[in-house]
Design a protein around this motif. Structure first.
Motif, PDB file in Angstrom:
ATOM      1  N   ARG A  81      14.228  49.629  19.176  1.00  0.00           N
ATOM      2  CA  ARG A  81      14.686  48.696  18.146  1.00  0.00           C
ATOM      3  C   ARG A  81      16.118  49.035  17.717  1.00  0.00           C
ATOM      4  O   ARG A  81      16.467  50.190  17.497  1.00  0.00           O
ATOM      5  N   LYS A  82      16.950  47.988  17.607  1.00  0.00           N
ATOM      6  CA  LYS A  82      18.342  48.161  17.183  1.00  0.00           C
ATOM      7  C   LYS A  82      18.532  47.525  15.798  1.00  0.00           C
ATOM      8  O   LYS A  82      17.838  46.578  15.432  1.00  0.00           O
ATOM      9  N   SER A  94      10.238  53.467  16.521  1.00  0.00           N
ATOM     10  CA  SER A  94      11.403  53.079  17.323  1.00  0.00           C
ATOM     11  C   SER A  94      11.207  51.858  18.218  1.00  0.00           C
ATOM     12  O   SER A  94      12.197  51.276  18.664  1.00  0.00           O
ATOM     13  N   ARG A  95       9.988  51.465  18.504  1.00  0.00           N
ATOM     14  CA  ARG A  95       9.792  50.288  19.343  1.00  0.00           C
ATOM     15  C   ARG A  95       9.907  49.012  18.508  1.00  0.00           C
ATOM     16  O   ARG A  95       9.906  49.047  17.275  1.00  0.00           O
ATOM     17  N   ARG A 106       3.288  57.274  17.526  1.00  0.00           N
ATOM     18  CA  ARG A 106       4.257  57.523  16.450  1.00  0.00           C
ATOM     19  C   ARG A 106       5.635  56.991  16.831  1.00  0.00           C
ATOM     20  O   ARG A 106       6.313  56.356  16.016  1.00  0.00           O
ATOM     21  N   PHE A 107       6.041  57.208  18.069  1.00  0.00           N
ATOM     22  CA  PHE A 107       7.340  56.729  18.532  1.00  0.00           C
ATOM     23  C   PHE A 107       7.385  55.203  18.503  1.00  0.00           C
ATOM     24  O   PHE A 107       8.408  54.606  18.132  1.00  0.00           O
ATOM     25  N   VAL A 122      16.043  56.132  16.511  1.00  0.00           N
ATOM     26  CA  VAL A 122      15.304  57.055  17.373  1.00  0.00           C
ATOM     27  C   VAL A 122      15.409  58.476  16.831  1.00  0.00           C
ATOM     28  O   VAL A 122      16.508  58.947  16.514  1.00  0.00           O
ATOM     29  N   ASP A 123      14.250  59.137  16.742  1.00  0.00           N
ATOM     30  CA  ASP A 123      14.188  60.542  16.337  1.00  0.00           C
ATOM     31  C   ASP A 123      14.276  61.390  17.610  1.00  0.00           C
ATOM     32  O   ASP A 123      13.338  61.441  18.400  1.00  0.00           O
TER      33      ASP A 123
END
Length: 508
Positions: A38-39, A468-469, A463-464, A64-65
Motif C-alpha cells: 500500500r502506498k 502493508s497490503r 500481520r504484514f 512497510v515495517d
C-alpha cells in the motif's frame, strides 16, 4: 487572507488530492499484484512568514515495517527448509512400509525367526522351508533393498536440487543487483522509489526461500547481504556468485576430505558448510548428514544379520556374487570408508546356493567351530542348525558364549563422522526395530516442524497484510474522503473566482 492566497491554497489542495486519488486507484488496481504494498501520498504544509501557502505532495510512500519484513523472510526460509525435509523424509517413511501390517524391518526380522520356529517343529517339510522360511527371508531382503534404494535416490535428488538451487540463487542475486543500483540512483536523485523497493522485497523473499540471509539496508539505497552461516554474500550483475557441478551419488559418496561430492564454491573458497537455511541449506544437510546416516544404519543391520547367520553355519544372505559382507576393516560393525560393506543393504540378497537348494535352511551351508552341517542323506529331523539360529543368531551371544558386542552407533557413514541417535541394543531384532523407529520418527518430527513453521510464517504474513497490503474496502472509503476534499477545494476556487468577478464589475 487575500483572494490570491486562497486561490493558491485551493489549487495546491486540488493537485494534492488529484495525486492522492490517482494513488488510491493504483492501490486498488494492484491489490492482487505480487509484492505490491500500500502506498500513501503524504502532504506537507507550505508556509511563508507564518502564513499558510498550501500543501506539497511528498509521495508515494510505502507503509512497510522493515524489521517485520526481515523476520517474515527468516520464517519463510525456515518453512521452505521444513517443507523440503518433510517431502524427502516422507519418502523414506513410506519405503519402510506400514508397521500396522508388520512390514517394517524389525517385524520382518522377527517373522524370519518365527519361520525357523515353525520349521523346527517339522524340519523335513520342504514346503515349510520354501514357503515359510525362504519367503520370509525374501521379504526381509526386499525391504532392505527398497529402503536403501529410496535413500540413494533421495541423496541424488538432494544433490541435483543443490545444483538447481545454486543456479536460482545466482540468478536472484543478479536481479537484486540491478534493483539495488536502481534504488541507489533514485535515492541520490531524490525521485520516488517505492515501486523499486517492492520489487526488491519480492526478490529478497525468493532468495530467502533458497537460503537464509539478513539484508542490511543503507541510507543511500545500498544493500548488504549476510548469510546465516556468517558469510557476506556478494551482489553482482555479472557472473555467478556460487558454483557447484553435478555429480553421481552412491552409498560410498561423501563431501569433504577425499570424498567425491563436489563443494559449493564462492570466489574460489569452499562455503558448503556455511550455507544455512532455506531449501539449499536443508538439501546440504539431507545429502551429507541425514540420508548417509540412514544408509549406514541399514548397512549395519544388513551386514550384522548376514554375519550372525554366517557364524552359526548358514550363509543365508550375500551380495549378488554369493559373497557375504566384508569384515576386513578395523571394526566389523562399521560401514567404514572404503569398505565393501558400504551399501550392502542395497545389494543384500538370498544366497543363490540356498535358493537352489532350500534344504540348506535345515542342514547348513558350511562347517563352523562347534557345528558340522547335516550331510546329504543325513537325518531329516536335523534341528542343530535351527537351534543355533534361534539361540545365537537371534540371541545376545554367539556360539562361544561371547557377547555379540552390540551394534555400532557412532563412526558411521562413508567418512566415519556420523552417529545414530539411539543406544546400541544386543539383538538383531531390537536393532532393526530401532532403525525403523528412528528413521520414521524423523519423518514425524519433520511433519510437526513443518506445521510449526507454517504457523509462524502465516502469522507474520497476516500481520504484514494488515499493515502493508492493500485493503480494497479501506481504499474505497479513502476515495470517498478524497472526493469530498476535492469538492471542497473546488468550491473555494469557485468562490474566489466569484469574488474576483464581483470586484472587477464594481470598478468598471
Amino acid at each position: 487572507m487575500s483572494i490570491d492566497a486562497a486561490l493558491l491554497i485551493a489549487r495546491s489542495g486540488l493537485l494534492h488530492t488529484q495525486r492522492a486519488l490517482s494513488n488510491a486507484a493504483d492501490n486498488v488496481a494492484n491489490a492482487e499484484t505480487e509484492g505490491y504494498t500500500r502506498k500513501r501520498i503524504v502532504g506537507e504544509a507550505i508556509s511563508s512568514s507564518g502564513q499558510g501557502m498550501g500543501v506539497r505532495s511528498l509521495g508515494p510512500m510505502r507503509e512497510v515495517d522493515t524489521a517485520l519484513t526481515n523476520e517474515m523472510n527468516k520464517r519463510r526460509s525456515a518453512k521452505a527448509a521444513a517443507e523440503l525435509r518433510d517431502n524427502f523424509l516422507s519418502r523414506i517413511n513410506d519405503a519402510h512400509g506400514d508397521p500396522a501390517k508388520g512390514e517394517a524391518l524389525g517385524d520382518l526380522v522377527s517373522k524370519l525367526r518365527t519361520g525357523f520356529v515353525e520349521l523346527r517343529a517339522d524340519p523335513s517339510q520342504v514346503v515349510k522351508q520354501q514357503t515359510i522360511v525362504l519367503n520370509a527371508a525374501q521379504n526381509l531382503v526386499t525391504r532392505f533393498n527398497d529402503v536403501s534404494r529410496v535413500v540413494v535416490e533421495a541423496r541424488q535428488a538432494a544433490h541435483d536440487g543443490i545444483v538447481q538451487q545454486v543456479a536460482q540463487v545466482n540468478s536472484t542475486l543478479r536481479e537484486i543487483s540491478v534493483l539495488r543500483d536502481n534504488l541507489v540512483e533514485r535515492t541520490g536523485a531524490g525521485t520516488p522509489s517505492a515501486d523499486v523497493e517492492d520489487k526488491l522485497d519480492v526478490a529478497l523473499t525468493r532468495l530467502s526461500d533458497l537460503l537464509e540471509v539478513k539484508p542490511i539496508r543503507q541510507a543511500n539505497g545500498g544493500l548488504l547481504l549476510l548469510g546465516a552461516g556468517g558469510i557476506t554474500i556478494p551482489i553482482q550483475k555479472e557472473g555467478d556468485v556460487f558454483s557447484v557441478p553435478g555429480a553421481v551419488i552412491s552409498p560410498a559418496s561423501f563431501y569433504g576430505g577425499s570424498g567425491t561430492i563436489p563443494a559449493i564454491m564462492m570466489g574460489g573458497i569452499d562455503v558448503t558448510r556455511q550455507l544455512i537455511g532455506g531449501k539449499l541449506g536443508e538439501s546440504i544437510t539431507l545429502r551429507d548428514q541425514t540420508l548417509p546416516r540412514y544408509q549406514a544404519e541399514l548397512d549395519v543391520a544388513a551386514a550384522e544379520l548376514a554375519d550372525r547367520f554366517e557364524e552359526v553355519g548358514l550363509r543365508l544372505f550375500t551380495d549378488p556374487s554369493g559373497t557375504p559382507p566384508d569384515y576386513s576393516g578395523p571394526d566389523p560393525n562399521l560401514a567404514y570408508a572404503g569398505s565393501a560393506q558400504i551399501g550392502f543393504a542395497n545389494r543384500i540378497e538370498i544366497n543363490p546356493k540356498v535358493r537352489s537348494d532350500v534344504r540348506m535352511l535345515r542342514d547348513g551351508t558350511h562347517d563352523t567351530p562347534g557345528f558340522t552341517k547335516n550331510p546329504v542323506g543325513g537325518p531329516a529331523g536335523f534341528v542343530t542348525l535351527i537351534d543355533r539360529i534361534l539361540s545365537f543368531t537371534y540371541g545376545e551371544t554367539d556360539a562361544s558364549g561371547a557377547s555379540w558386542g552390540g551394534f555400532a552407533t557412532s563412526g558411521l557413514g562413508p567418512d566415519g563422522t556420523l552417529s545414530s541417535p539411539f543406544g546400541s541394543p544386543r539383538t538383531i531384532e531390537d536393532y532393526s526395530a530401532l532403525v525403523t523407529a528412528s528413521q520414521t520418527a524423523d519423518s514425524a518430527a519433520a511433519a510437526s516442524a513443518l506445521e510449526t513453521a507454517k504457523q509462524f510464517s502465516e502469522g507474520l504474513e497476516a500481520r504484514f497484510t494488515r499493515e502493508s497490503r492493500v485493503d480494497v474496502d479501506s481504499e474505497m472509503a479513502s476515495l470517498i474522503q478524497l472526493q469530498n476534499a476535492y469538492a471542497a477545494n473546488a468550491r473555494v476556487m469557485t468562490t474566489a473566482q466569484s469574488m474576483w468577478t464581483t470586484l472587477f464589475e464594481s470598478v468598471r
